[in-house]
Design an enzyme around this catalytic site. Structure first.
Site, mmCIF file in Angstrom:
data_model
loop_
_atom_site.group_PDB
_atom_site.id
_atom_site.type_symbol
_atom_site.label_atom_id
_atom_site.label_comp_id
_atom_site.label_asym_id
_atom_site.label_seq_id
_atom_site.Cartn_x
_atom_site.Cartn_y
_atom_site.Cartn_z
ATOM 1 N N SER A 169 -21.269 -35.373 -31.176
ATOM 2 C CA SER A 169 -20.049 -35.153 -30.390
ATOM 3 C C SER A 169 -18.847 -35.458 -31.265
ATOM 4 O O SER A 169 -18.688 -36.589 -31.749
ATOM 5 C CB SER A 169 -20.030 -36.066 -29.167
ATOM 6 O OG SER A 169 -18.705 -36.097 -28.648
ATOM 7 N N MET A 220 -11.991 -32.666 -22.000
ATOM 8 C CA MET A 220 -11.675 -33.535 -20.850
ATOM 9 C C MET A 220 -10.255 -33.261 -20.371
ATOM 10 O O MET A 220 -9.365 -32.994 -21.180
ATOM 11 C CB MET A 220 -11.794 -35.002 -21.263
ATOM 12 C CG MET A 220 -13.154 -35.355 -21.850
ATOM 13 S SD MET A 220 -13.260 -37.123 -22.167
ATOM 14 C CE MET A 220 -14.871 -37.213 -22.963
ATOM 15 N N MET A 236 -15.567 -31.077 -19.102
ATOM 16 C CA MET A 236 -15.412 -32.120 -18.081
ATOM 17 C C MET A 236 -14.041 -31.888 -17.454
ATOM 18 O O MET A 236 -13.095 -32.680 -17.642
ATOM 19 C CB MET A 236 -15.528 -33.503 -18.743
ATOM 20 C CG MET A 236 -16.962 -33.828 -19.138
ATOM 21 S SD MET A 236 -17.103 -35.142 -20.376
ATOM 22 C CE MET A 236 -16.893 -34.161 -21.858
ATOM 23 N N GLY A 261 -16.518 -39.352 -19.837
ATOM 24 C CA GLY A 261 -15.123 -39.719 -20.046
ATOM 25 C C GLY A 261 -14.859 -40.380 -21.390
ATOM 26 O O GLY A 261 -13.797 -40.192 -21.962
ATOM 27 N N PHE A 262 -15.829 -41.115 -21.877
ATOM 28 C CA PHE A 262 -15.596 -41.876 -23.100
ATOM 29 C C PHE A 262 -16.854 -41.938 -23.962
ATOM 30 O O PHE A 262 -17.971 -41.956 -23.429
ATOM 31 C CB PHE A 262 -15.166 -43.313 -22.762
ATOM 32 C CG PHE A 262 -13.944 -43.363 -21.896
ATOM 33 C CD1 PHE A 262 -12.676 -43.230 -22.453
ATOM 34 C CD2 PHE A 262 -14.064 -43.489 -20.521
ATOM 35 C CE1 PHE A 262 -11.545 -43.240 -21.643
ATOM 36 C CE2 PHE A 262 -12.937 -43.501 -19.708
ATOM 37 C CZ PHE A 262 -11.667 -43.379 -20.271
ATOM 38 N N GLY A 263 -16.650 -41.980 -25.268
ATOM 39 C CA GLY A 263 -17.753 -42.250 -26.178
ATOM 40 C C GLY A 263 -18.037 -43.744 -26.217
ATOM 41 O O GLY A 263 -17.250 -44.556 -25.718
ATOM 42 N N GLY A 264 -19.168 -44.086 -26.791
ATOM 43 C CA GLY A 264 -19.479 -45.483 -27.050
ATOM 44 C C GLY A 264 -19.881 -46.308 -25.845
ATOM 45 O O GLY A 264 -19.834 -47.541 -25.898
ATOM 46 N N ASP A 315 -26.731 -36.777 -22.811
ATOM 47 C CA ASP A 315 -25.401 -37.017 -23.375
ATOM 48 C C ASP A 315 -24.906 -38.389 -22.965
ATOM 49 O O ASP A 315 -24.659 -38.653 -21.783
ATOM 50 C CB ASP A 315 -24.450 -35.918 -22.865
ATOM 51 C CG ASP A 315 -23.084 -35.975 -23.531
ATOM 52 O OD1 ASP A 315 -22.878 -36.811 -24.415
ATOM 53 O OD2 ASP A 315 -22.224 -35.159 -23.136
ATOM 54 N N GLY A 316 -24.771 -39.253 -23.985
ATOM 55 C CA GLY A 316 -24.199 -40.572 -23.751
ATOM 56 C C GLY A 316 -25.129 -41.705 -24.145
ATOM 57 O O GLY A 316 -26.254 -41.788 -23.639
ATOM 58 N N GLY A 319 -22.490 -39.311 -30.309
ATOM 59 C CA GLY A 319 -21.165 -39.422 -30.908
ATOM 60 C C GLY A 319 -21.091 -40.614 -31.835
ATOM 61 O O GLY A 319 -21.207 -40.481 -33.058
ATOM 62 N N SER A 320 -20.944 -41.786 -31.253
ATOM 63 C CA SER A 320 -20.763 -42.967 -32.093
ATOM 64 C C SER A 320 -21.952 -43.231 -33.008
ATOM 65 O O SER A 320 -21.768 -43.660 -34.151
ATOM 66 C CB SER A 320 -20.456 -44.192 -31.215
ATOM 67 O OG SER A 320 -21.232 -44.184 -30.048
HETATM 68 C C1 DX5 Z 1 -19.011 -38.604 -22.706
HETATM 69 C C2 DX5 Z 1 -19.188 -37.400 -23.625
HETATM 70 C C3 DX5 Z 1 -20.196 -37.639 -24.686
HETATM 71 C C4 DX5 Z 1 -19.837 -38.761 -25.604
HETATM 72 C C5 DX5 Z 1 -21.049 -39.277 -26.287
HETATM 73 O O1 DX5 Z 1 -18.146 -38.283 -21.705
HETATM 74 O O2 DX5 Z 1 -19.574 -36.273 -22.879
HETATM 75 O O3 DX5 Z 1 -20.464 -36.438 -25.393
HETATM 76 O O4 DX5 Z 1 -18.887 -38.400 -26.561
HETATM 77 O O5 DX5 Z 1 -20.662 -40.363 -27.064
HETATM 78 P P1 DX5 Z 1 -21.669 -41.556 -27.411
HETATM 79 O O6 DX5 Z 1 -22.818 -40.936 -28.140
HETATM 80 O O7 DX5 Z 1 -20.835 -42.425 -28.278
HETATM 81 O O8 DX5 Z 1 -22.079 -42.180 -26.124
HETATM 82 ZN ZN ZN Z 2 -20.424 -34.457 -23.908
#
Ligand code: DX5
Ligand code: ZN
Length: 232
Positions: A16, A45, A76, A150-153, A181-182, A203-204
């Site tokens: 991501s 988003m 999203m 909504g957020f990574g990590g 995802d997540g 992502g992270s």
């Molecule tokens: C969350 C996103 C994910 C997110 C994943 O709303 O849809 O794609 O970036 O990030 P990680 O892998 O860091 O949870």
């Molecule tokens: Zn995503």
């Protein structure tokens, strides 16, 4: 034939770019592709459906020319339908919409395919996967959110593993990817793969420790997640 038109259940790692350097998307994408990712996951988003705001069609179109694999656009946003053509024109291979984003998911999935894209259906952790039953044949992929979007990590929600297992049974031998995802990392990747997921967004866990100037950690992270998922 482009990668997006073939189907298999091998493990695919989709970083991501939410965790990339937002001032340097072109080189970040080139780096993760050179380091072995399979797809590129683009998190859109709107600050309304989710409490965060990222980017829109012009930026998605601008990064498209840097992507040689698969552009996987995760919307999203609510409403979705007025924007489908714009993301298709921006070059999305997959467009994923949330079941929770509007009252007419059947129409939305039809519109995504009608725009020439593969259709993804995303389900929040609070939505039972059985809610997808009636529209499963309109889906090329179902994305089981393993965090609240909504957020990574964020921390992986373990109770979603049972949902992935139930979805895998529902899908049977139909050519429908299961994406998670997540919170996917080397610890959770084996769990989601065993439950039946084949497209792992991270992502992270991919971008951690690297940069465009030092991209080798991206490759090490991608290989570690893939190896963990494959149970090697
Ligand atoms: C969350 C996103 C994910 C997110 C994943 O709303 O849809 O794609 O970036 O990030 P990680 O892998 O860091 O949870
Ligand atoms: Zn995503």
């Amino acid at each position: 034939m482009t990668p997006a038109t073939t189907f298999d259940r091998s493990i695919k790692i989709a970083p991501s770019i939410l965790s990339a350097d937002f001032a340097d998307f072109g080189r970040e994408i080139q780096a993760i592709e050179a380091q072995g990712c399979d797809w590129v996951h683009v998190d859109v988003m709107d600050g309304h459906f989710v409490p965060n705001l990222t980017f829109g069609p012009p930026l998605v179109k601008a990064i498209r020319r840097h992507i040689t694999t698969v552009m996987d656009v995760h919307l999203m946003i609510a409403p979705v339908d007025p924007y489908i053509d714009a993301y298709a024109a921006a070059g999305a291979d997959y467009i994923t919409a949330h079941l929770e984003a509007g009252p007419h998911i059947h129409r939305t999935l039809q519109a995504i395919r009608g725009a020439g894209c593969k259709a993804g259906l995303a389900l929040n952790p609070g939505t039972p996967v059985e809610a997808a039953t009636a529209v499963l044949d309109l889906c090329d992929m179902v994305c089981v959110m393993t965090v609240n979007p909504g957020f990574g990590g964020q921390k992986f929600i373990h109770s979603q593993l049972d949902q992935v297992r139930r979805l895998r049974t529902m899908i049977g031998d139909r050519p429908i990817h299961i994406q998670v995802d997540g919170g996917v990392d080397t610890t959770t990747a084996p769990l989601v793969a065993a439950a039946g997921a084949d497209v792992l967004v991270a992502g992270s866990a991919v971008f951690r420790g690297g940069s465009v100037a030092d991209p080798a950690p991206y490759g090490a992270n991608i290989r570690a997640i893939r190896t963990a998922a494959q149970g090697l």
